[in-house]
Design a protein around this motif. Structure first.
Motif, PDB file in Angstrom:
ATOM      1  N   MET A 231      -4.309   7.027 -12.708  1.00 17.15           N
ATOM      2  CA  MET A 231      -4.076   6.010 -13.624  1.00 17.15           C
ATOM      3  C   MET A 231      -2.792   5.312 -13.588  1.00 17.15           C
ATOM      4  SD  MET A 231      -6.955   5.091 -15.137  1.00 17.15           S
ATOM      5  CE  MET A 231      -6.510   4.265 -16.427  1.00 17.15           C
ATOM      6  N   GLU A 232      -1.552   6.341 -13.759  1.00 16.11           N
ATOM      7  CA  GLU A 232      -0.396   5.819 -13.686  1.00 16.11           C
ATOM      8  C   GLU A 232      -0.086   5.045 -12.280  1.00 16.11           C
ATOM      9  OE1 GLU A 232       1.866   5.749 -15.746  1.00 16.11           O
ATOM     10  OE2 GLU A 232       1.060   7.349 -17.269  1.00 16.11           O
ATOM     11  N   GLY A 233      -0.582   5.446 -11.068  1.00 15.33           N
ATOM     12  CA  GLY A 233      -0.441   4.852  -9.964  1.00 15.33           C
ATOM     13  C   GLY A 233      -1.161   3.572  -9.839  1.00 15.33           C
ATOM     14  N   ILE A 234      -2.362   3.230 -10.439  1.00 15.13           N
ATOM     15  CA  ILE A 234      -2.971   1.816 -10.562  1.00 15.13           C
ATOM     16  C   ILE A 234      -2.237   1.051 -11.585  1.00 15.13           C
ATOM     17  CG2 ILE A 234      -4.899   0.614 -11.010  1.00 15.13           C
ATOM     18  CD1 ILE A 234      -6.364   3.244 -10.144  1.00 15.13           C
ATOM     19  N   THR A 235      -1.838   1.433 -12.729  1.00 17.62           N
ATOM     20  CA  THR A 235      -1.322   0.510 -13.790  1.00 17.62           C
ATOM     21  C   THR A 235       0.064   0.384 -13.473  1.00 17.62           C
ATOM     22  OG1 THR A 235      -1.134   2.310 -15.165  1.00 17.62           O
ATOM     23  CG2 THR A 235      -3.083   1.160 -15.564  1.00 17.62           C
ATOM     24  N   SER A 236       0.848   1.182 -12.871  1.00 19.01           N
ATOM     25  CA  SER A 236       2.252   1.070 -12.588  1.00 19.01           C
ATOM     26  C   SER A 236       2.594   0.475 -11.233  1.00 19.01           C
ATOM     27  CB  SER A 236       3.020   2.371 -12.611  1.00 19.01           C
ATOM     28  OG  SER A 236       2.614   3.095 -13.721  1.00 19.01           O
ATOM     29  N   TYR A 237       1.549   0.381 -10.518  1.00 22.87           N
ATOM     30  CA  TYR A 237       1.843  -0.104  -9.226  1.00 22.87           C
ATOM     31  C   TYR A 237       1.169  -1.659  -8.831  1.00 22.87           C
ATOM     32  CZ  TYR A 237       2.918   0.455  -4.102  1.00 22.87           C
ATOM     33  OH  TYR A 237       3.394   0.414  -2.785  1.00 22.87           O
TER      34      TYR A 237
ATOM     35  N   THR B 298       6.014   7.764  -8.332  1.00 17.29           N
ATOM     36  CA  THR B 298       7.240   7.622  -7.367  1.00 17.29           C
ATOM     37  C   THR B 298       6.749   7.340  -5.719  1.00 17.29           C
ATOM     38  OG1 THR B 298       8.453   8.874  -8.504  1.00 17.29           O
ATOM     39  CG2 THR B 298       9.266   8.746  -6.652  1.00 17.29           C
ATOM     40  N   LYS B 299       5.588   7.954  -5.553  1.00 19.99           N
ATOM     41  CA  LYS B 299       5.225   7.639  -3.979  1.00 19.99           C
ATOM     42  C   LYS B 299       4.816   6.136  -3.891  1.00 19.99           C
ATOM     43  CE  LYS B 299       2.168  12.020  -4.273  1.00 19.99           C
ATOM     44  NZ  LYS B 299       2.812  12.389  -5.645  1.00 19.99           N
ATOM     45  N   GLY B 300       4.648   5.384  -5.031  1.00 19.75           N
ATOM     46  CA  GLY B 300       4.504   4.012  -4.588  1.00 19.75           C
ATOM     47  C   GLY B 300       6.018   3.257  -4.592  1.00 19.75           C
TER      48      GLY B 300
ATOM     49  N   PRO C  53       0.841  -1.151  -0.108  1.00 21.16           N
ATOM     50  CA  PRO C  53       0.077  -0.080  -0.082  1.00 21.16           C
ATOM     51  C   PRO C  53       0.863   1.401   0.205  1.00 21.16           C
ATOM     52  CG  PRO C  53      -0.902  -1.564   1.715  1.00 21.16           C
ATOM     53  CD  PRO C  53       0.584  -1.955   1.152  1.00 21.16           C
ATOM     54  N   VAL C  54       0.170   2.129  -0.733  1.00 19.14           N
ATOM     55  CA  VAL C  54       0.909   3.517  -0.419  1.00 19.14           C
ATOM     56  C   VAL C  54       0.385   4.474   0.787  1.00 19.14           C
ATOM     57  CG1 VAL C  54       1.184   5.775  -1.946  1.00 19.14           C
ATOM     58  CG2 VAL C  54       0.979   3.628  -3.090  1.00 19.14           C
ATOM     59  N   THR C  55       1.548   5.110   1.289  1.00 18.98           N
ATOM     60  CA  THR C  55       1.214   5.527   2.539  1.00 18.98           C
ATOM     61  C   THR C  55       0.125   7.014   2.231  1.00 18.98           C
ATOM     62  OG1 THR C  55       3.135   4.998   3.724  1.00 18.98           O
ATOM     63  CG2 THR C  55       1.973   6.854   4.796  1.00 18.98           C
ATOM     64  N   PRO C  56      -1.017   7.081   2.824  1.00 24.45           N
ATOM     65  CA  PRO C  56      -1.936   8.218   2.357  1.00 24.45           C
ATOM     66  C   PRO C  56      -1.296   9.634   2.861  1.00 24.45           C
ATOM     67  CG  PRO C  56      -3.001   6.402   3.589  1.00 24.45           C
ATOM     68  CD  PRO C  56      -1.559   6.134   3.579  1.00 24.45           C
ATOM     69  N   ASP C  57      -1.462  10.534   2.311  1.00 18.47           N
ATOM     70  CA  ASP C  57      -1.269  11.980   2.577  1.00 18.47           C
ATOM     71  C   ASP C  57       0.334  11.972   2.602  1.00 18.47           C
ATOM     72  OD1 ASP C  57      -3.669  13.147   2.477  1.00 18.47           O
ATOM     73  OD2 ASP C  57      -4.048  11.921   4.806  1.00 18.47           O
ATOM     74  N   ALA C  58       1.201  11.061   2.152  1.00 12.87           N
ATOM     75  CA  ALA C  58       2.624  11.315   2.240  1.00 12.87           C
ATOM     76  C   ALA C  58       2.965  11.630   0.712  1.00 12.87           C
ATOM     77  CB  ALA C  58       3.223  10.178   2.726  1.00 12.87           C
ATOM     78  N   GLY C  59       3.433  12.710   0.312  1.00 14.89           N
ATOM     79  CA  GLY C  59       3.974  13.031  -0.930  1.00 14.89           C
ATOM     80  C   GLY C  59       5.522  12.888  -1.032  1.00 14.89           C
ATOM     81  N   ASP C  60       6.021  13.769  -1.687  1.00 19.85           N
ATOM     82  CA  ASP C  60       7.376  13.817  -2.239  1.00 19.85           C
ATOM     83  C   ASP C  60       8.377  14.484  -1.075  1.00 19.85           C
ATOM     84  OD1 ASP C  60       7.000  12.137  -4.493  1.00 19.85           O
ATOM     85  OD2 ASP C  60       6.164  13.867  -5.538  1.00 19.85           O
ATOM     86  N   PHE C  61       7.797  15.306  -0.302  1.00 14.74           N
ATOM     87  CA  PHE C  61       8.596  16.213   0.862  1.00 14.74           C
ATOM     88  C   PHE C  61       9.207  15.006   1.748  1.00 14.74           C
ATOM     89  CE2 PHE C  61       8.398  19.300   4.216  1.00 14.74           C
ATOM     90  CZ  PHE C  61       9.711  19.742   4.063  1.00 14.74           C
ATOM     91  N   ARG C  62      10.337  14.606   1.653  1.00 15.61           N
ATOM     92  CA  ARG C  62      11.008  13.684   2.544  1.00 15.61           C
ATOM     93  C   ARG C  62      12.424  13.774   2.324  1.00 15.61           C
ATOM     94  NH1 ARG C  62       8.587   8.278   1.295  1.00 15.61           N
ATOM     95  NH2 ARG C  62       6.793   9.357   0.859  1.00 15.61           N
ATOM     96  N   LEU C  63      13.226  13.301   3.412  1.00 14.42           N
ATOM     97  CA  LEU C  63      14.434  12.873   3.328  1.00 14.42           C
ATOM     98  C   LEU C  63      14.697  11.422   3.197  1.00 14.42           C
ATOM     99  CD1 LEU C  63      17.125  14.598   5.955  1.00 14.42           C
ATOM    100  CD2 LEU C  63      17.221  12.129   5.293  1.00 14.42           C
ATOM    101  N   LEU C  64      15.646  11.250   1.988  1.00 17.32           N
ATOM    102  CA  LEU C  64      15.910   9.952   1.717  1.00 17.32           C
ATOM    103  C   LEU C  64      17.638   9.667   1.831  1.00 17.32           C
ATOM    104  CD1 LEU C  64      14.380   9.747  -1.799  1.00 17.32           C
ATOM    105  CD2 LEU C  64      13.436   8.913   0.393  1.00 17.32           C
ATOM    106  N   ASP C  65      17.889   8.583   2.293  1.00 18.66           N
ATOM    107  CA  ASP C  65      19.443   8.155   2.996  1.00 18.66           C
ATOM    108  C   ASP C  65      19.879   7.782   1.589  1.00 18.66           C
ATOM    109  OD1 ASP C  65      21.298   7.320   4.940  1.00 18.66           O
ATOM    110  OD2 ASP C  65      21.279   5.664   3.569  1.00 18.66           O
TER     111      ASP C  65
END
Length: 317
Positions: free
Chosen positions: A218-224, A180-182, A151-163
Motif C-alpha cells: 500500500m505504501e508503494g502504490i500510494t507513495s509512488y 525506498t525501492k521506488g 517503474p520499480v525494478t523487479p526483484d531488486a531490493g535494498d542490497f546495493r552500493l550507492l555513490d
C-alpha cells in the motif's frame, strides 16, 4: 583509501550480528579494493540482545559503529538514519540475516569504480519463500509498473552500493510514508545490476508478516503513484455514462411500451453497485488524505537513543 559505509539495519538479530560481521571481514577484499570500511549497525528498537551484541563488537573492533533508534520505526526509516549519518564516498546497504551474500560487494565495488553510481543486486531465486509470496510479489511489481511513470525494478531490493551523490539525493527525500525501492528510481543516476540467489536466513525467522507486506505494498502504490486517484475518476465517469445510457433506454421503453412495474431487483443491484463504487473511491481518497495528514505534521522521522560512530569519535578529538 576509499571510505565506504556498510549500513546494516537490524531488528531482533542477536543471533546473526557476529556472523554477519565475520562474513563481511572474510568475504570482502577491503585491502585489494583499496577500501577503508565503516560497518554501521542500525538497531531498529530490538527487543532481544541485539544492542548488547553490537556494543561488544564495537568495543572489540574499531571499524564497527552503531546507532540505536528509540523504538521500532521500520526498516525504511532505519535506512534514513544511515543516509543521514553518511559522510563517506559510497554506501553499501545490506540485511543483517546473511540473505545478502557479502562476497557480492567485491563485484559491486568494481562496477562502482568503473563509473556506475547505483549498483543493485537482483534476486534470481528466493530461498524459503512460498510460491504464493513469490507470485504476489511478481504481480505487485507488474501492477506498480503499469500504474507508475517510473517503474520499480523487479526483484531488486535494498542490497546495493550507492555513490555519494545518490545518497545525498536520497537524503533530501524526507517523506514519512516511504517506499525506498521506488525512491532509488526517482533519483535516477547510472545503474548496474548483479544477479544472485538469496540464501536462507542464518538464524531466526523473517520479520515480514503477511500484514506488513500488505502495508508495504500500500505504501508503494500510494507513495509512488497517484494513478489510483485517476482510476477512481475514470470509474466515476464510466458509471455515470452507463447510468445515462440506461436512463435513456428506460425512457424510450416507457414511451413505447409503457411503465414497467417489475424493476425492484434492478434497482437493488444498481444501488449496491453504485454504493460499492462510491465506497471504493472514498477509500482510495482516504488513503491519500491520511498520508497527506501524516506529512503535514512534519515530525522528525526518528529519534536516536544512543550511538557510537566514527563521526562522533572524530568530534571528541
Amino acid at each position: 583509501m576509499t571510505d565506504i559505509l556498510l549500513a546494516i539495519p537490524c531488528f531482533n538479530e542477536e543471533a546473526n550480528v557476529e556472523s554477519v560481521y565475520a562474513r563481511i571481514k572474510a568475504d570482502i577484499d577491503f585491502a585489494g579494493l583499496g577500501i577503508d570500511p565503516e560497518i554501521l549497525f542500525i538497531d531498529d528498537g530490538s527487543k532481544d540482545q541485539t544492542v548488547q551484541v553490537v556494543k561488544q563488537l564495537a568495543a572489540a573492533h574499531a571499524d564497527v559503529s552503531y546507532i540505536c533508534l528509540s523504538r521500532n520505526y521500520g526498516k525504511e526509516t532505519a535506512m534514513v538514519a544511515a543516509f543521514d549519518y553518511f559522510h563517506h564516498d559510497a554506501m553499501i546497504m545490506m540485511d543483517g540475516d546473511l540473505q545478502h551474500p557479502p562476497v557480492l560487494v567485491n563485484d559491486m565495488v568494481k562496477l562502482w569504480q568503473a563509473g556506475f553510481e547505483d549498483v543493485y543486486a537482483k534476486r534470481n531465486q528466493r530461498a524459503e519463500e512460498s510460491w504464493f509470496k513469490i507470485k504476489t510479489s511478481k504481480w505487485f511489481y507488474e501492477l506498480l509498473g503499469v500504474l507508475s511513470r517510473t517503474p520499480v525494478t523487479p526483484d531488486a531490493g535494498d542490497f546495493r552500493l550507492l555513490d555519494r551523490k545518490v545518497v545525498l539525493a536520497l537524503r533530501q527525500l524526507r517523506e514519512t510514508q516511504r517506499y525506498t525501492k521506488g525512491l532509488y528510481n526517482v533519483v535516477g543516476f547510472k545503474k548496474a545490476a548483479i544477479d544472485f540467489d538469496a540464501a536462507p536466513r542464518l538464524h531466526g525467522k523473517t520479520k515480514w508478516s503477511f500484514r506488513s507486506l500488505i502495508n508495504l505494498a500500500m505504501e508503494g502504490i500510494t507513495s509512488y503513484t497517484t494513478t489510483p486517484l485517476r482510476l477512481s475518476t475514470f470509474l466515476g465517469f464510466l458509471v455515470s455514462g452507463f447510468a445515462f445510457v440506461y436512463m435513456v433506454y428506460v425512457l424510450i421503453k416507457t414511451m413505447i411500451i409503457g411503465p414497467d412495474q417489475s424493476g425492484f431487483p434492478t434497482i437493488v443491484v444498481l444501488i449496491l453497485f453504485l454504493g460499492g463504487c462510491i465506497l471504493i473511491s472514498n477509500g482510495i481518497l482516504g488513503e491519500y488524505l491520511a498520508r497527506v495528514f501524516m506529512e503535514v505534521k512534519n515530525r522528525p522521522l526518528y529519534f536516536v537513543e544512543e550511538k557510537k560512530t566514527h563521526e562522533a569519535d572524530q568530534q571528541k578529538k
